[in-house]
Design an enzyme around this catalytic site. Structure first.
Site, mmCIF file in Angstrom:
data_model
loop_
_atom_site.group_PDB
_atom_site.id
_atom_site.type_symbol
_atom_site.label_atom_id
_atom_site.label_comp_id
_atom_site.label_asym_id
_atom_site.label_seq_id
_atom_site.Cartn_x
_atom_site.Cartn_y
_atom_site.Cartn_z
ATOM 1 N N TYR A 12 -0.052 1.576 -10.792
ATOM 2 C CA TYR A 12 -0.919 2.730 -11.029
ATOM 3 C C TYR A 12 -0.151 3.863 -11.704
ATOM 4 C CZ TYR A 12 -4.720 0.691 -8.313
ATOM 5 O OH TYR A 12 -5.743 -0.126 -7.874
ATOM 6 N N GLU A 57 -6.551 -1.756 -1.253
ATOM 7 C CA GLU A 57 -5.828 -2.982 -1.595
ATOM 8 C C GLU A 57 -4.744 -3.294 -0.571
ATOM 9 O OE1 GLU A 57 -4.765 -1.941 -5.602
ATOM 10 O OE2 GLU A 57 -6.901 -1.773 -6.091
#
Length: 398
Positions: free
Chosen positions: A98, A140
Site C-alpha cells: 500500500y 486483510e
C-alpha cells in the site's frame, strides 16, 4: 471518518478528481510498473491491464469511497471493502504494498492536476487514501489470521487428482494437498486463486470458485477458457486447459470470498449466468446438508444448453431440495426449448419472489445489473442483494 478540515476539501475537489481519475490511474500504473515491473509480471492481471478494466476498477473504488465519506459521515462502504479485501488476500497482498501504491498514485495525481493540488488538497486526499488503505489492511490481516497464514503467505501446492471436460470451453479440476495434509474447510461460495508460471516466466494469478461442497475430501474448481474478441485469450485459463492434467501440481491459495449464504431459514434466490453458476453449486450442496427445507429459487441463464457447464448437476442439486425451484433461460436453442426452460434472456420480473428473500448473484455485469434492478423494483432492500464479480469490480453497487 474524514476530519473536519478534509471534508469540505474532498467535497469541493471530488468532481475534478473524479473527472480525471482515469487519466490519473493510467499514469499511476505506468509509474508503478516502471518502478516495480515484478508487480505486473507476478501480481496484477496482465489481461485486465491490457483491456483497461483494472484502471476502471481502481478509479471506481477510490471515487466511491471518497463519496461515501463525504455524503455519509460516520459510515463506510463495508461491502465494497470486504470484496476488495478478500480478493487482495487471495493474491497475497501485504501492507507494505500500500505504501508503494501511495507513492506512485499521488505522484500521478500531482502530474495530472498540477497547481490544483495545493497542500490542503494533497493532505485531504492523502487522508482518504489512508482511511481506505488502513481499513483494507486491517480486514486483510484478519482474513490471513482466519486462514492460519502469515500475512501474504496463502499459497500451497495442490495435486490435480481428476480432470473432467464439462463443455468444449470448460473443464473441472479436482485438487488435494500435495503433502497429504487435510484441506482447509471453505465456506460455500468462496473461491481460490491459482498461480501458474507462463512461458515468459511470469507467474500470473486468477480466481476460480470452488464447486465442491465444503466438507468434501477434495476441492474442485471449474475453469472456463477466456476468449474475448479483439483481445488476447486468457493467459491462465488457456494454460490450464492446455496443460493441467491429473497428476500435475498447481500452486493454489487458501479459500477467500464473501459471497456466502447467511445462516437462517429465510427464502433464498440464487441467480447466475454463464460460468457464474459455479459458486451456486457449492451453495446448493451446503444447503442440502445444513437446511434442506429452506426455500430456494434458482435462476440460471446461458448461451445454450450445450454451453451450460454443470447442467445435469444443477438439475440434480435442485431436485434434491424439497422446496427448491429451477428456472433456466437459453439465448440460443435449436428447436423447441428443453422442458422447464425458456428461450431468451432471464426474466426475474416474471418470477414469484417471496417476501424477505435474500439474493445472491454471479455472472456478467449486465446480467447482475438487470437482476438487481428488477429485485429492487420488486421491493427487496439493497442490503438483501449480494453479488460476486469475476475480475476487477467495475460495479460499485454496495
Amino acid at each position: 471518518m474524514l476530519s473536519e478540515q478534509a471534508t469540505p476539501v474532498i467535497r469541493e475537489t471530488l468532481p475534478a478528481v473524479g473527472g480525471a481519475i482515469e487519466e490519473i490511474t493510467e499514469l499511476f500504473y505506468g509509474k508503478l510498473f516502471t518502478a516495480h515491473p515484478e508487480l505486473l509480471r507476478d501480481l496484477f492481471n496482465r489481461g485486465n491491464q491490457a483491456n483497461g478494466e483494472q484502471k476502471k476498477a481502481l478509479a471506481g473504488s477510490i471515487a466511491a469511497f471518497a463519496g461515501v465519506l463525504v455524503e455519509h459521515p460516520g459510515t463506510r462502504p463495508d461491502a465494497m471493502l470486504a470484496r476488495i479485501a478478500h480478493k487482495h488476500a487471495s493474491l497475497g497482498v501485504t501492507a507494505d504494498q500500500y505504501k508503494i501504491v501511495h507513492t506512485h498514485l499521488f505522484a500521478a495525481i500531482a502530474d495530472v492536476l498540477g497547481d490544483a493540488v495545493t497542500p490542503p488538497v494533497a493532505a485531504a486526499w492523502d487522508e482518504v487514501y489512508w482511511l481506505m488503505a488502513n481499513a483494507l489492511i486491517a480486514l486483510e490481516s484478519r482474513l490471513y489470521q482466519q486462514a492460519g497464514a502469515a500475512d501474504g503467505e496463502v499459497w500451497q501446492e495442490m495435486a490435480v487428482t481428476e480432470r473432467r471436460t464439462e463443455t468444449p470451453d470448460v473443464v473441472s479440476l479436482a485438487l488435494r494437498r500435495a503433502d497429504g495434509r487435510p484441506l482447509a474447510v471453505p465456506r460455500a461460495g468462496q473461491y481460490v486463486s491459482v498461480r501458474v508460471e507462463l512461458p515468459d516466466g511470469a507467474r500470473q494469478i486468477r480466481q476460480y470458485s470452488l464447486t465442491s461442497a465444503p466438507d468434501e475430501a477434495a476441492w474442485r474448481i471449474t475453469v472456463k477458457r477466456v476468449r474475448d474478441e479483439g483481445l488476447p485469450d486468457g493467459e491462465v485459463s488457456c494454460h490450464l486447459h492446455e496443460h493441467a492434467q491429473a497428476g500435475d501440481t498447481l500452486t493454489v491459495s487458501a479459500p477467500f470470498g464473501d459471497l456466502v449464504v447467511a445462516p437462517g431459514d429465510g427464502p433464498l434466490l440464487l441467480a447466475s449466468a454463464g460460468i457464474g453458476v459455479t459458486p451456486m453449486l457449492a451453495m446448493l450442496k451446503d444447503i442440502a446438508v445444513s437446511d434442506p427445507t429452506r426455500p430456494v429459487t434458482v435462476v440460471h441463464a446461458d448461451r445454450s444448453p450445450a454451453d451450460h457447464a454443470h447442467r445435469e448437476e444443477l438439475h440434480k442439486l435442485v431436485a434434491a431440495l424439497p422446496d427448491a425451484t429451477l428456472h433456466l433461460w437459453y439465448e440460443h436453442v435449436d428447436g423447441p426449448p428443453p422442458a422447464g426452460t425458456s428461450a431468451g434472456h432471464a426474466d426475474i420480473a416474471a418470477l414469484d419472489i417471496r417476501a424477505h428473500t435474500t439474493a445472491y448473484l454471479c455472472g456478467p455485469l449486465p446480467f447482475m445489473r438487470t437482476v438487481r434492478g428488477d429485485l429492487l423494483r420488486r421491493g427487496l432492500p439493497a442490503e438483501a442483494v449480494h453479488y460476486e464479480v469475476f475480475g476487477p469490480d467495475l460495479w460499485i453497487a454496495g
